[in-house]
Motif scaffolding. Structure first.
Motif, mmCIF file in Angstrom:
data_model
loop_
_atom_site.group_PDB
_atom_site.id
_atom_site.type_symbol
_atom_site.label_atom_id
_atom_site.label_comp_id
_atom_site.label_asym_id
_atom_site.label_seq_id
_atom_site.Cartn_x
_atom_site.Cartn_y
_atom_site.Cartn_z
ATOM 1 N N LEU A 111 0.820 -1.217 0.000
ATOM 2 C CA LEU A 111 0.000 0.000 0.000
ATOM 3 C C LEU A 111 0.857 1.271 0.000
ATOM 4 O O LEU A 111 0.548 2.242 -0.695
ATOM 5 C CB LEU A 111 -0.936 -0.029 1.230
ATOM 6 N N LEU A 131 -9.249 3.522 0.633
ATOM 7 C CA LEU A 131 -9.034 2.125 0.256
ATOM 8 C C LEU A 131 -10.371 1.543 -0.198
ATOM 9 O O LEU A 131 -11.342 1.520 0.567
ATOM 10 C CB LEU A 131 -8.479 1.326 1.441
ATOM 11 N N MET A 134 -12.928 -0.992 1.654
ATOM 12 C CA MET A 134 -13.649 -0.647 2.880
ATOM 13 C C MET A 134 -14.804 0.306 2.571
ATOM 14 O O MET A 134 -14.585 1.481 2.273
ATOM 15 C CB MET A 134 -12.690 0.006 3.885
ATOM 16 N N TYR A 171 -5.409 -5.681 10.910
ATOM 17 C CA TYR A 171 -5.498 -4.281 10.476
ATOM 18 C C TYR A 171 -4.351 -3.447 11.043
ATOM 19 O O TYR A 171 -3.594 -3.899 11.912
ATOM 20 C CB TYR A 171 -6.832 -3.679 10.967
ATOM 21 N N GLY A 172 -4.262 -2.175 10.577
ATOM 22 C CA GLY A 172 -3.466 -1.183 11.280
ATOM 23 C C GLY A 172 -4.240 -0.769 12.530
ATOM 24 O O GLY A 172 -5.475 -0.680 12.485
ATOM 25 N N GLU A 192 1.145 -1.657 12.387
ATOM 26 C CA GLU A 192 0.508 -2.387 11.288
ATOM 27 C C GLU A 192 0.415 -3.863 11.649
ATOM 28 O O GLU A 192 1.421 -4.503 11.934
ATOM 29 C CB GLU A 192 1.307 -2.192 9.988
ATOM 30 N N LYS A 193 -0.803 -4.373 11.658
ATOM 31 C CA LYS A 193 -1.077 -5.789 11.925
ATOM 32 C C LYS A 193 -0.293 -6.319 13.130
ATOM 33 O O LYS A 193 0.587 -7.182 12.990
ATOM 34 C CB LYS A 193 -0.804 -6.619 10.672
ATOM 35 N N MET A 204 -9.269 0.193 14.734
ATOM 36 C CA MET A 204 -8.719 -0.217 13.435
ATOM 37 C C MET A 204 -8.569 0.997 12.516
ATOM 38 O O MET A 204 -9.443 1.867 12.473
ATOM 39 C CB MET A 204 -9.700 -1.209 12.796
ATOM 40 N N VAL A 205 -7.473 1.036 11.769
ATOM 41 C CA VAL A 205 -7.309 2.008 10.683
ATOM 42 C C VAL A 205 -8.264 1.560 9.579
ATOM 43 O O VAL A 205 -8.097 0.482 9.005
ATOM 44 C CB VAL A 205 -5.843 2.001 10.187
ATOM 45 N N SER A 206 -9.283 2.383 9.296
ATOM 46 C CA SER A 206 -10.396 1.858 8.502
ATOM 47 C C SER A 206 -10.293 2.148 7.010
ATOM 48 O O SER A 206 -11.199 1.814 6.253
ATOM 49 C CB SER A 206 -11.716 2.400 9.050
ATOM 50 N N TYR A 209 -7.833 8.272 4.834
ATOM 51 C CA TYR A 209 -6.721 9.055 5.373
ATOM 52 C C TYR A 209 -6.729 10.442 4.761
ATOM 53 O O TYR A 209 -7.077 10.602 3.588
ATOM 54 C CB TYR A 209 -5.370 8.442 4.990
ATOM 55 N N GLN A 231 4.827 -0.520 3.786
ATOM 56 C CA GLN A 231 3.576 -0.221 4.488
ATOM 57 C C GLN A 231 3.373 1.279 4.656
ATOM 58 O O GLN A 231 4.282 2.004 5.089
ATOM 59 C CB GLN A 231 3.577 -0.888 5.875
ATOM 60 N N THR A 233 1.465 2.536 6.901
ATOM 61 C CA THR A 233 1.483 2.780 8.351
ATOM 62 C C THR A 233 2.897 3.075 8.837
ATOM 63 O O THR A 233 3.100 3.978 9.659
ATOM 64 C CB THR A 233 0.901 1.566 9.115
HETATM 65 C C1 G1P Z 1 -4.507 -1.847 4.828
HETATM 66 C C2 G1P Z 1 -3.727 -1.002 5.845
HETATM 67 C C3 G1P Z 1 -4.246 -1.251 7.244
HETATM 68 C C4 G1P Z 1 -5.735 -1.000 7.313
HETATM 69 C C5 G1P Z 1 -6.452 -1.859 6.261
HETATM 70 C C6 G1P Z 1 -7.938 -1.527 6.197
HETATM 71 O O1 G1P Z 1 -4.201 -3.206 5.036
HETATM 72 O O2 G1P Z 1 -2.357 -1.305 5.731
HETATM 73 O O3 G1P Z 1 -3.575 -0.395 8.147
HETATM 74 O O4 G1P Z 1 -6.245 -1.288 8.596
HETATM 75 O O5 G1P Z 1 -5.899 -1.644 4.953
HETATM 76 O O6 G1P Z 1 -8.544 -2.388 5.281
HETATM 77 P P1 G1P Z 1 -4.527 -4.334 3.909
HETATM 78 O O7 G1P Z 1 -5.998 -4.562 3.983
HETATM 79 O O8 G1P Z 1 -4.107 -3.741 2.597
HETATM 80 O O9 G1P Z 1 -3.738 -5.524 4.301
#
Ligand code: G1P
Length: 293
Positions: A111, A131, A134, A171-172, A192-193, A204-206, A209, A231, A233
């Motif tokens: 990402l 993203l 989501m 998630y983040g 991150e995770k 959770m980072v949803s 941003y 990453q 994050t």
């Molecule tokens: C990404 C971000 C993560 C966030 C998530 C939400 O992860 O890196 O911080 O919480 O999206 O969907 P990924 O889903 O690409 O692994």
């Protein structure tokens, strides 16, 4: 103070979780009811006043570009057949000419790398990242609230939502201080995770941003992190050493359409609230549930 005019949509992911559906179709084009997932997310950005849509694509994603273009022959056929409602809807959804950009992430490096690929198009101004997996579903578009908070208190802003502690490793996750003015909470820590049991909170980072352009020079040299990927994050952790970061709690519901259960639930939730589909779907569900009893 700079306005948030541009939004980046990282849409290069392979969608392996949805094979075989995503063998020839980008996962962002799978539909939630009758709109592609990416269209729902673009709707949110445009409702928040975003003017320039920047898609970071990859191989086999050309259909996303077609989706946000005028389909001249289709428009003409609809007009000839008097299908004015459909035509009006297509016109309403079409971004104005010159207000979309497409660039390619040439390798699946994560990402952070995808966002970095948009640096020349974003330039030296704060920008949004959405993203597409989501879907943020609520009375107010999530990004709109974030942009209003940014106008009152310029800073980097990350949308968050509570998840069960058992899911934090996916998630983040942010550790935050108490809510201040403008609904913002100062960010104290980001990870991150995090491994199970190590998350600083259940926020959770949803996937929404607002970032300052200083993130790009950090991403440029960002080493690979969780999952061997560059990453976002991790770059935000570095930027937070010199710039303010706040969390913005989204009040609505979030569907992670990158998971099958999230995708199916989003389809049901969005359809159930549509006046043209909800009552009939409710009836069908009721029939289905009672016949299997
Ligand atoms: C990404 C971000 C993560 C966030 C998530 C939400 O992860 O890196 O911080 O919480 O999206 O969907 P990924 O889903 O690409 O692994």
């Amino acid at each position: 103070m700079k306005r948030i005019r541009k939004a980046v949509f990282p849409v290069a992911g392979l969608g392996t979780r949805f094979l075989p559906a995503t063998k020839a179709i980008p996962k962002e084009m799978l539909t939630v009811v009758d709109r592609p997932v990416i269209q729902h997310v673009v709707d949110e950005a445009r409702a928040a006043g975003i003017e320039h849509l920047i898609f970071v694509t990859g191989r086999n994603k050309g259909v996303i570009e077609d989706h946000f273009d005028q389909a001249y022959e289709l428009d003409r056929t609809l007009a000839e057949r008097g299908k004015t409602k459909e035509l009006d809807e297509l016109r309403r959804d079409l971004p104005p000419a010159g207000e979309t950009s497409f660039t390619r992430q040439q390798a699946p490096l994560g990402l952070g790398h995808a966002v970095w690929c948009a640096r020349e198009i974003v330039g030296e101004e704060p920008f949004a990242v959405l993203l597409p997996d989501m879907l943020h579903h609520g009375p107010e578009p999530c990004l709109k609230g974030m942009i209003e908070a940014f106008a009152a208190e310029p800073s980097n802003i990350i949308a968050v939502k509570e998840v069960p502690m058992s899911e934090t490793h996916q998630y983040g996750i942010l550790g935050v201080g108490p809510v201040g003015k403008n609904r913002l909470m100062p960010v104290n820590s980001m990870v991150e995770k995090p491994p199970r049991g190590k998350a600083p909170s259940n926020l959770m980072v949803s996937g929404r941003y607002i970032l300052e352009p200083g993130i790009f020079s950090i991403l440029e040299t960002q080493p690979r992190g969780a999952g061997g990927e560059i990453q976002l994050t991790d770059a935000m952790i570095t930027l937070a050493k010199s710039r303010p970061f706040n969390a913005y709690r989204f009040d609505g519901r979030i569907f992670d359409t990158g998971t099958k259960i999230g995708f199916l639930t989003a389809n049901l939730a969005y359809a159930l609230e549509r006046p043209d589909l909800g009552p009939a779907l409710r009836e069908e569900l009721h029939k289905g549930l009672s016949s299997s009893a």
